[in-house]
Motif scaffolding. Structure first.
Motif, PDB file in Angstrom:
ATOM      1  N   LYS A   1       0.794  -0.999   0.011  1.00 11.64           N
ATOM      2  CA  LYS A   1      -0.350   0.333   0.054  1.00 11.64           C
ATOM      3  C   LYS A   1       0.945   1.116  -0.171  1.00 11.64           C
ATOM      4  O   LYS A   1       0.346   2.141  -0.982  1.00 11.64           O
ATOM      5  CB  LYS A   1      -0.767   0.196   0.887  1.00 11.64           C
ATOM      6  N   LEU A   2       2.091   0.817   0.448  1.00 13.94           N
ATOM      7  CA  LEU A   2       3.193   2.133   0.738  1.00 13.94           C
ATOM      8  C   LEU A   2       3.322   2.548  -0.311  1.00 13.94           C
ATOM      9  O   LEU A   2       3.540   3.712  -1.278  1.00 13.94           O
ATOM     10  CB  LEU A   2       3.922   1.907   1.795  1.00 13.94           C
ATOM     11  N   TYR A   3       3.727   1.386  -1.430  1.00  7.19           N
ATOM     12  CA  TYR A   3       4.593   1.768  -2.386  1.00  7.19           C
ATOM     13  C   TYR A   3       3.561   2.141  -3.661  1.00  7.19           C
ATOM     14  O   TYR A   3       4.308   3.208  -4.419  1.00  7.19           O
ATOM     15  CB  TYR A   3       4.982   0.619  -2.838  1.00  7.19           C
ATOM     16  N   CYS A   4       1.951   1.982  -3.674  1.00  7.20           N
ATOM     17  CA  CYS A   4       1.138   2.351  -3.830  1.00  7.20           C
ATOM     18  C   CYS A   4       0.858   3.887  -3.626  1.00  7.20           C
ATOM     19  O   CYS A   4       0.957   4.892  -4.858  1.00  7.20           O
ATOM     20  CB  CYS A   4      -0.426   1.201  -4.075  1.00  7.20           C
ATOM     21  N   THR A   5       0.602   4.531  -2.712  1.00  9.02           N
ATOM     22  CA  THR A   5       0.291   5.129  -1.828  1.00  9.02           C
ATOM     23  C   THR A   5       1.425   6.365  -2.952  1.00  9.02           C
ATOM     24  O   THR A   5       1.215   7.822  -3.178  1.00  9.02           O
ATOM     25  CB  THR A   5       0.212   5.687  -0.996  1.00  9.02           C
ATOM     26  N   GLN A   6       3.079   6.293  -2.775  1.00 11.71           N
ATOM     27  CA  GLN A   6       3.833   6.771  -3.578  1.00 11.71           C
ATOM     28  C   GLN A   6       3.788   6.851  -5.277  1.00 11.71           C
ATOM     29  O   GLN A   6       4.614   7.280  -5.134  1.00 11.71           O
ATOM     30  CB  GLN A   6       5.448   5.934  -2.361  1.00 11.71           C
ATOM     31  N   GLY A   7       2.813   5.651  -5.362  1.00 10.59           N
ATOM     32  CA  GLY A   7       3.463   6.051  -7.092  1.00 10.59           C
ATOM     33  C   GLY A   7       4.187   5.007  -7.334  1.00 10.59           C
ATOM     34  O   GLY A   7       4.526   4.933  -8.513  1.00 10.59           O
ATOM     35  N   ASP A   8       4.580   4.712  -6.539  1.00  9.75           N
ATOM     36  CA  ASP A   8       5.970   3.503  -7.016  1.00  9.75           C
ATOM     37  C   ASP A   8       4.982   1.525  -7.212  1.00  9.75           C
ATOM     38  O   ASP A   8       5.092   0.541  -6.544  1.00  9.75           O
ATOM     39  CB  ASP A   8       6.630   3.555  -6.599  1.00  9.75           C
ATOM     40  N   VAL A   9       4.253   1.630  -8.352  1.00 11.71           N
ATOM     41  CA  VAL A   9       3.643   0.491  -8.682  1.00 11.71           C
ATOM     42  C   VAL A   9       4.301  -0.880  -9.049  1.00 11.71           C
ATOM     43  O   VAL A   9       4.218  -1.712  -8.256  1.00 11.71           O
ATOM     44  CB  VAL A   9       2.700   0.406  -9.504  1.00 11.71           C
ATOM     45  N   ASN A  10       5.762  -0.490  -8.872  1.00 12.51           N
ATOM     46  CA  ASN A  10       6.547  -1.697 -10.133  1.00 12.51           C
ATOM     47  C   ASN A  10       6.523  -2.080  -8.397  1.00 12.51           C
ATOM     48  O   ASN A  10       7.308  -3.132  -8.718  1.00 12.51           O
ATOM     49  CB  ASN A  10       7.789  -0.674 -10.322  1.00 12.51           C
ATOM     50  N   GLY A  11       8.060  -0.803  -7.498  1.00 15.02           N
ATOM     51  CA  GLY A  11       8.032  -1.685  -5.945  1.00 15.02           C
ATOM     52  C   GLY A  11       7.164  -2.532  -5.635  1.00 15.02           C
ATOM     53  O   GLY A  11       7.506  -3.715  -4.880  1.00 15.02           O
ATOM     54  N   ALA A  12       5.882  -2.074  -5.794  1.00 15.74           N
ATOM     55  CA  ALA A  12       4.452  -2.967  -4.949  1.00 15.74           C
ATOM     56  C   ALA A  12       4.193  -3.888  -5.505  1.00 15.74           C
ATOM     57  O   ALA A  12       4.287  -5.080  -5.410  1.00 15.74           O
ATOM     58  CB  ALA A  12       3.191  -2.034  -4.979  1.00 15.74           C
ATOM     59  N   LEU A  13       4.974  -4.679  -7.171  1.00 16.85           N
ATOM     60  CA  LEU A  13       4.114  -5.973  -7.672  1.00 16.85           C
ATOM     61  C   LEU A  13       5.726  -6.316  -7.265  1.00 16.85           C
ATOM     62  O   LEU A  13       5.844  -7.144  -7.460  1.00 16.85           O
ATOM     63  CB  LEU A  13       4.568  -5.380  -9.181  1.00 16.85           C
ATOM     64  N   VAL A  14       6.762  -6.039  -7.478  1.00 14.49           N
ATOM     65  CA  VAL A  14       7.999  -6.602  -6.679  1.00 14.49           C
ATOM     66  C   VAL A  14       8.031  -7.392  -5.746  1.00 14.49           C
ATOM     67  O   VAL A  14       8.626  -8.622  -5.346  1.00 14.49           O
ATOM     68  CB  VAL A  14       9.504  -5.621  -6.929  1.00 14.49           C
ATOM     69  N   LEU A  15       7.407  -6.409  -4.863  1.00 12.57           N
ATOM     70  CA  LEU A  15       7.174  -7.005  -3.633  1.00 12.57           C
ATOM     71  C   LEU A  15       5.996  -8.403  -3.382  1.00 12.57           C
ATOM     72  O   LEU A  15       5.936  -9.495  -2.174  1.00 12.57           O
ATOM     73  CB  LEU A  15       6.821  -5.938  -2.540  1.00 12.57           C
ATOM     74  N   LEU A  16       5.409  -8.023  -4.114  1.00  9.51           N
ATOM     75  CA  LEU A  16       4.255  -9.400  -4.589  1.00  9.51           C
ATOM     76  C   LEU A  16       4.775  -9.967  -4.989  1.00  9.51           C
ATOM     77  O   LEU A  16       4.428 -11.045  -4.043  1.00  9.51           O
ATOM     78  CB  LEU A  16       3.363  -8.941  -5.310  1.00  9.51           C
ATOM     79  N   SER A  17       5.101 -10.641  -5.770  1.00 11.37           N
ATOM     80  CA  SER A  17       6.633 -10.972  -6.567  1.00 11.37           C
ATOM     81  C   SER A  17       7.240 -11.694  -5.169  1.00 11.37           C
ATOM     82  O   SER A  17       7.313 -13.590  -5.101  1.00 11.37           O
ATOM     83  CB  SER A  17       7.337 -11.186  -7.424  1.00 11.37           C
ATOM     84  N   LYS A  18       8.033 -11.343  -4.657  1.00  7.64           N
ATOM     85  CA  LYS A  18       8.675 -11.572  -3.246  1.00  7.64           C
ATOM     86  C   LYS A  18       7.762 -12.588  -2.397  1.00  7.64           C
ATOM     87  O   LYS A  18       8.077 -13.445  -1.454  1.00  7.64           O
ATOM     88  CB  LYS A  18       9.438 -11.190  -2.517  1.00  7.64           C
ATOM     89  N   MET A  19       6.654 -11.976  -2.295  1.00  7.08           N
ATOM     90  CA  MET A  19       5.590 -12.202  -1.473  1.00  7.08           C
ATOM     91  C   MET A  19       5.183 -13.922  -1.834  1.00  7.08           C
ATOM     92  O   MET A  19       5.201 -14.672  -0.847  1.00  7.08           O
ATOM     93  CB  MET A  19       4.657 -11.380  -1.058  1.00  7.08           C
ATOM     94  N   THR A  20       5.332 -14.694  -2.533  1.00  8.79           N
ATOM     95  CA  THR A  20       4.163 -15.197  -3.410  1.00  8.79           C
ATOM     96  C   THR A  20       5.159 -16.360  -3.068  1.00  8.79           C
ATOM     97  O   THR A  20       5.329 -17.259  -2.346  1.00  8.79           O
ATOM     98  CB  THR A  20       3.684 -15.645  -4.354  1.00  8.79           C
ATOM     99  N   LYS A  21       6.803 -15.971  -2.944  1.00  6.89           N
ATOM    100  CA  LYS A  21       7.848 -16.531  -3.217  1.00  6.89           C
ATOM    101  C   LYS A  21       8.362 -17.494  -2.566  1.00  6.89           C
ATOM    102  O   LYS A  21       8.453 -18.098  -1.787  1.00  6.89           O
ATOM    103  CB  LYS A  21       9.171 -16.680  -3.979  1.00  6.89           C
TER     104      LYS A  21
END
Length: 849
Positions: free
Chosen positions: A356-376
């Protein structure tokens, strides 16, 4: 003496069939196990536990398959058919050293004791257990006694325990801890408090652990103020507290939302020199996080770690969340790294917070990278995680990724909520991807997920595209679904009618709103004002403005800008500038768009001096010009053949750090093309690509027209090819210019191919296209084909103009067919067209150019 022929293994079964219950206690062997540990073996009781020493009738002296009862108890059982209370107490007191045998007699006496009140015997039995170190057995025995219909109250029980304690000759007060624990854990917190008060008035203080159990029970029962009163009583009587006590009291304050009070407990105990444990630090930090004081939370986190404690994952998550809410992304990420380095795995809440913090800051790519790490790492994202990411992608205008996440979410068996669906629909609508937006809408509508906001979004966007019929159909569908239109719904449909200039339909909707008790708002009336301005009905626009003021609806900035822009578009820019002064006096603060409307209006009216005066006024008001401002001036100077002044504006614009937009490049390129300076036009065209912009069809058309005017059709054809390769739509001006150029250089075949291509793409020729075709064909002597084009026009009920007849007359005159030339002249007159000088020059003087 009657004997029982049942074996010990059958006693439990017989007990279930017994209907006789004692008045005070009924203890079932099937559920009562006072102690899981076996007492020291007796030769007559091999492998026999407490639960097996229960009788359904008077016991037998015969040896059973499981062993034989001790002679002492057997003789007692045989001697007393109905033992007295005094006798029961005597037997229990004589067997204090042997709780196993004492319990056996207690259970038998309780079962067969008739109306004998056994509270004293219960108390003695509890003392026996406590003296032998069997606290858990005592608690289970007391708990079972409380399940009866006539269970003793806490006050009486405490009094009898005090009395029997003396009889037993014991000074072990742990039995009172037992009472407090059992009543509190059984949910009888009121009785537990009564018992506690009875104890302390008698000078008996339960241990801190038991007191904590009571405080915990009160907090869980939402009797927090009672817990606080009890805590103060403990403090006043000098009872010591530990970290657990403090943690309980802090949780109570947090539960009722008093964060300051929770922190006061902490500082109070810290002042007393209490050494805190990890649990307490976790509670304190979470309390501070709820106050959104991320700085202090980080300080306490460091203090906790310096003492050698490892924060829990919930504590780390709370600190990350607090940092996030205060927009401190760097600190949140640092805490995240610290969490991982301490061996505390990221949990779902912490990861979702960071996403949510990444998305709030407009860094959606960072949020998606974190999602990938999360699922792994094995953490399965939740519906909330996906909802945050989808919303972030939509805000970042990456609706494709948002839709991909939406499908992934559904594949995982999660049901997206209506807010998520609405976000994706809005994303598709903003990109004008109508097919995808309606597909998603249909899914939502069919599943019953679509709400009034879903319909409002589509109605509004359809209206902005002037697709009012579709908007109206959607409106009807909305009503059929039982959804009640809001003011937003009406405003969307009114906007569509206003854009189409159908002010009657818009007015009917405004009336309908009022009849249904829905009050039109400032947006409703502003849309109406804008609609009347665009239709050129200035007076009616001001009538609506007057109605709006009469109803007490205060105009907003959108209203003021609409009126100023409407006057400028209506050619009343000077009135608009006067109106601006009036609005400013009423409190309106003009923005760049306001001044741009007036500047553009003056420029279009040819008043460059007034445009510059407004430009200076804009500076004096502290409003900085933007790209649109400079583009208007560039366009104005070019149209006034002041290309150098246009370039000066371009340079000033760059000096202020403003980058030319496509419209500015279009104005400059068009100006150079009209000056036949194709070199400068081409340089600007190449520069446009270098700065990352995509040229519009208008820019290509300007360049193609410029090359056409120089008879350089090779460059024009190359640009057309580039347009097709880049997917830029060739519009009617593109085809018309290319066809005209092709015919001028005698390339009739390519002109015909272009015309065919144009029709195949659904581009409808207009009078200019037909004029170009007929004129070009006539020049090439293709009179029959030219006449076929005229017939095509007639078939479309499109009236030829004077230029077309002049071209045909000149063609036939040049071919020596005077009869057809004069016939066309007569036809021209029959159509009501007035011949011009060129017509008579052809017929009288033979001038064909």
């Amino acid at each position: 003496m009657r004997r029982c022929s049942l074996t010990l293994s059958s006693f439990s079964l017989c007990l279930h069939h017994s209907s006789k219950k004692p008045k005070y206690f009924y203890l079932s062997t099937s559920s009562f196990h006072p102690d899981h540990d076996k007492l020291p073996n007796d030769s007559n009781f091999p492998e026999t536990t407490f639960s097996e020493i229960v009788f359904t009738e008077k016991p037998t002296t015969e040896r059973s398959s499981r062993g034989q009862f001790p002679p002492s108890l057997t003789q007692i059982f045989q001697k007393e058919k109905y033992p007295t209370q005094d006798h029961i107490i005597e037997i229990l007191l004589n067997n204090q050293h042997d709780p196993k045998y004492a319990l056996g007699y207690f259970l038998w006496a309780d079962k067969w004791g008739g109306n004998i009140k056994t509270i004293d015997s219960l108390c003695i039995m509890l003392h026996i257990f406590i003296q032998s170190g069997k606290l858990s057995s005592a608690e289970r025995l007391l708990k079972k006694s409380l399940s009866g219909s006539s269970s003793p109250n806490a006050s009486v029980l405490v009094d009898r325990l005090i009395k029997t304690l003396k009889i037993c000759g014991s000074d072990n007060h742990r039995v009172f801890d037992c009472v407090l624990n059992v009543f509190a854990r059984a949910g009888l917190v009121g009785e537990a408090v009564v018992g506690f008060n009875r104890m302390i008035t008698s000078g008996i203080f339960p241990c801190v652990k038991s007191r904590n159990i009571l405080l915990t029970a009160l907090v869980r029962a939402n009797k927090i103020e009672k817990a606080q009163d009890l805590y103060r009583e403990m403090q006043a009587r000098g009872m010591d507290c530990n970290c657990s006590t403090l943690d309980i009291m802090m949780h109570g304050s947090l539960k009722k939302g008093n964060l300051d009070e929770a922190e006061d407990y902490f500082w109070d105990m810290k002042g007393r020199g209490l050494k805190f444990d990890a649990v307490l630090y976790n509670t304190v930090i979470q309390s501070i996080c709820k106050k959104q004081d991320s700085k202090r939370a980080c300080e306490f986190l460091k203090e906790m770690k310096d003492l050698g404690f490892v924060p829990s994952d919930i504590t780390y998550t709370s600190v990350i969340g607090a940092c996030m809410k205060q927009g401190n992304m760097m600190e949140a990420l640092r805490i995240k790294d610290e969490m991982i380095s301490d061996g505390v795995p990221l949990n779902l809440v912490a990861t979702t917070s960071l996403i949510k913090l990444y998305c709030t800051q407009g860094d959606v790519n960072g949020a998606l990278v974190l999602l990938s790490k999360m699922t792994k790492s094995g953490i399965a994202p939740s519906g909330v995680t996906y909802a945050i990411l989808i919303e972030g992608c939509c805000r970042n205008r990456n609706v494709e990724k948002a839709y991909e996440l939406y499908k992934e979410m559904k594949e995982m068996g999660m049901s997206p909520n209506v807010f998520t669906v609405n976000s994706i629909i809005r994303g598709f609508l903003e990109k004008k991807r109508w097919e995808e937006s309606f597909k998603l809408f249909d899914e939502a509508a069919d599943s019953g997920l679509a709400n009034i906001f879903t319909y409002n979004n589509l109605i509004y966007w359809l209206s902005t595209e002037s697709r009012v019929t579709e908007a109206r159909n959607l409106w009807d569908k909305m009503l059929n679904k039982g959804l009640i239109p809001t003011v937003v719904s009406y405003n969307g449909l009114i906007l569509g009618h206003c854009k189409q200039g159908n002010m009657d339909a818009a007015s009917i909707l405004v009336t309908e709103m009022s009849e249904k008790g829905i009050k039109p708002n400032v947006i409703t009336y502003t849309s109406m004002i804008d609609g009347y301005f665009k239709k050129g009905e200035v007076d009616q626009a001001f009538n609506v403005h007057g109605q709006m003021l009469g109803l007490g609806i205060v105009p907003n900035d959108f209203t003021f800008n609409t009126i100023i822009n409407g006057l400028c578009k209506a050619g009343q820019t000077f009135e608009a500038s006067k109106m601006l002064k009036k609005f400013i006096e009423e409190g309106f603060i003009p923005i760049c768009m306001t001044y741009n409307s007036i500047i553009d209006g003056f420029i279009k009216e040819g008043s460059m001096k007034l445009a510059l005066a407004t430009f200076h006024q804009m500076h004096q008001s502290g409003v900085s010009p933007n790209v649109v401002t400079y583009t208007s001036f560039i366009d104005g100077y070019i149209k006034n053949n002041s290309i150098n002044l246009a370039l000066e504006m371009r340079n000033e614009m760059r000096s202020k750090g403003l980058q030319l937009d496509v419209a500015a490049y279009n104005a400059l390129i068009d100006g150079f093309c009209k000056k036949r300076n194709m070199q400068c036009a081409r340089e600007l065209f190449d520069e446009l690509f270098k700065v990352g912009l995509t040229p519009s069809s208008a820019i290509y058309n300007s360049l193609i027209g410029g090359y056409r005017n120089q008879n350089n059709m090779e460059e024009a054809f190359e640009l057309h090819k580039h347009m097709c390769e880049e997917g830029i739509r060739c519009d009617l001006p593109t085809y018309t210019t290319l066809i005209d150029g092709s015919l001028k250089v005698g390339n009739i075949v390519f002109a015909a191919e272009l015309y065919t291509e144009m029709l195949a793409k659904g581009v409808v020729p207009d009078i200019i296209t037909y004029t170009v075709l007929i004129n070009g064909l006539c020049h090439e002597g293709q009179l029959k084909n030219a006449h076929n084009v005229l017939d095509e026009m007639n078939g479309k009920n499109m009236s030829p103009n004077v230029l077309i007849y002049n071209a045909l007359i000149a063609g036939y005159f040049r071919a020596g067919n005077m009869q057809e030339a004069f016939r066309l002249h007569d036809e021209m007159l029959d159509r009501g067209l007035e011949p011009d000088e060129a017509t008579y020059d052809i017929l009288v003087n033979g001038k064909f150019e």
